[in-house]
Design an enzyme around this catalytic site. Structure first.
Site, short mmCIF file in Angstrom:
data_model
loop_
_atom_site.label_atom_id
_atom_site.label_comp_id
_atom_site.label_asym_id
_atom_site.label_seq_id
_atom_site.Cartn_x
_atom_site.Cartn_y
_atom_site.Cartn_z
N ALA A 192 55.79 56.46 60.43
CA ALA A 192 56.99 55.98 61.13
C ALA A 192 57.27 56.77 62.41
O ALA A 192 57.98 56.29 63.30
CB ALA A 192 58.20 56.08 60.21
N TYR A 233 69.95 75.55 51.65
CA TYR A 233 70.03 74.16 52.14
C TYR A 233 70.91 74.05 53.38
O TYR A 233 70.43 74.05 54.50
CB TYR A 233 70.49 73.20 51.02
CG TYR A 233 70.15 71.77 51.38
CD1 TYR A 233 69.00 71.16 50.92
CD2 TYR A 233 70.95 71.05 52.28
CE1 TYR A 233 68.65 69.87 51.32
CE2 TYR A 233 70.61 69.77 52.69
CZ TYR A 233 69.47 69.19 52.20
OH TYR A 233 69.13 67.92 52.61
N THR A 244 64.35 63.25 43.32
CA THR A 244 63.41 62.42 44.09
C THR A 244 62.19 63.31 44.38
O THR A 244 62.21 64.51 44.12
CB THR A 244 63.99 61.93 45.44
OG1 THR A 244 64.19 63.06 46.29
CG2 THR A 244 65.29 61.17 45.28
#
Ligand code: NAD
Length: 396
Positions: free
Chosen positions: A111, A234, A274
């Site tokens: 992409a 994070y 995920t």
């Protein structure tokens, strides 16, 4: 071929076509049982084959009846290697979309490249005319810049200080201490180049220049903020810098599209199992504890529940989309409830290898991890000999 899971760290190198199809079907059925959404008509999902992108595509098609193009980076089966899970997911999705009488097409490739953008634009022009929603849901470890050809790698590291916290080997439940050294300036720059907003901006610019973005189009990209426990690695770390860049891009895109009635959003989503989140140290352990607490409170959600809520309660409602003080959509609202986070923090303090199953829902984490690849799914005979070669109906 008899297909069993083969894991290497946080990666599973095999995938089961029937199990993946069953997982997709489960998400489709969830959405079909919900009220319809007066949503988009023609959707492009970049990063459409797994996780949040796949769920966004399923909601677009089965709640709003939208046609869709999915762009993703997955591999077909070859020799004695199975296809990747996203390949099998997309084949099952396209079959279900076809049965529902809705158009859907796939473009498999990078992409980040100009070539894939050009091919996608051609496909929009010939099959859909224009799109009115772009979901940008790419999660990648690397990006080759389409103009300079520089190859960037993203890293998950703290900034400034060394980070030490608990982590788990989710295969055997062993809790250890993870020590992560701070990122260099160059690692920060590279992570922003991969996971920041430049490519999202390039997609919008290319779609607009080609005249295939509807005037009132919406675009959304996904972010995560999370609690104090994960901040150093994070939100305050390299990936957080990239997400800040994504947010700045959303503001620019909102102004750019706004002149024609369009909108650009960041949606802050919940932490979920995920393929991407499994790769982040500390996060799988946090998710295991979070799952336990949210299930006990009866507010647990997976990708499909999150995305249905995003479309039906945030993006496509009468009146303006509710936003936080920074202009972001929050569907991590249930995860971030103070009482949920207080319980997570208290369990976190007590976590040890010996008590892992009592204090966390690692069993579900592990099961969901395998389900990402089509394993541990009810009703599938994993001893059966099956053909790993599966065609994607509308691959272009
Ligand atoms: P995922 O790994 O399940 O999906 C990533 C998708 O990107 C796949 O479809 C993959 O094929 C595609 N992809 C990767 N590289 C590509 C490339 N070069 N070209 C085309 N497609 C490519 O990841 P996910 O967890 O669903 O993450 C999607 C977004 O959601 C990310 O921005 C992530 O930060 C965000 N998010 C994730 C969580 C979480 O807990 N998982 C929480 C909040 C936000």
């Amino acid at each position: 071929m008899i297909i069993q899971p083969k894991t290497r760290g946080f990666i599973c190198t095999t995938a089961h076509p029937e199990g993946c199809a069953r997982q997709v079907q489960r998400q489709v059925e969830y959405v079909q049982a919900k009220p319809k959404v007066n949503g988009p008509r023609n959707v492009l999902v970049v990063g459409a084959s797994t996780g949040y992108g796949l769920a966004s595509r399923i909601v677009s098609t089965f709640a709003a009846g939208a046609n869709s193009i999915g762009v993703y980076f997955d591999k077909a089966a070859e020799g004695n290697r199975t296809a990747s899970a996203g390949w099998y997911n997309s084949a099952a999705f396209e079959e279900a979309a076809e049965q529902a009488g809705v158009k859907s097409y796939s473009i498999v490739g990078d992409a980040f490249s100009d070539d894939i953008k050009a091919r996608t634009i051609d496909l929009i022009r010939t099959e859909l005319g224009s799109i009115d929603l772009l979901v940008y849901s790419v999660a990648s470890p690397r990006r080759t810049h389409p103009k300079t050809e520089e190859v960037f790698s993203s890293v998950i590291k703290p900034i400034g200080d060394t980070y030490v916290n608990k982590t788990v080997n989710f295969h055997n439940g062993e809790v250890t201490e993870a020590t992560i050294e701070p990122a260099t300036e160059d690692e920060i720059r590279q992570t922003v180049a991969v996971m920041g907003g430049e490519d999202w901006q390039m997609w919008i610019d290319a779609l607009q220049a080609a005249g295939v973005l509807a005037d009132n189009a919406t675009t959304v990209a996904y972010s995560y903020i999370g609690p104090q426990i994960t901040h150093a690695v994070y939100w305050d770390g390299t990936i957080g810098k990239a997400k800040n860049d994504l947010e700045e891009t959303a503001k620019r895109l909102n102004a750019q599209l706004g002149t024609k009635g369009g909108r650009a959003f960041i949606s802050v989503n919940k932490a979920l199992v995920t393929q991407s989140s499994a790769a982040i140290p500390v996060v799988p352990l946090y998710i295991s504890v979070l799952y336990k607490v949210m299930k006990e409170h009866g507010i647990h959600e997976g990708c499909i529940e999150q995305m249905y809520r995003l479309f039906s309660e945030r993006l496509y409602i009468d009146g303006p989309t509710p936003l936080d003080n920074e202009g972001r959509i929050r569907i991590d609202d249930l995860e971030m409830r103070p009482e949920i986070q207080a319980e997570v923090a208290s369990l976190w303090e007590q976590l040890t290898t010996e008590q892992i199953d009592e204090l966390s829902d690692l069993v579900s984490y592990r099961k969901e991890f395998y389900q990402l690849f089509g394993f541990e799914t009810d009703g599938i005979d994993y001893d059966a000999d099956i053909d790993p070669v599966v065609d994607i109906p509308n691959l272009r």
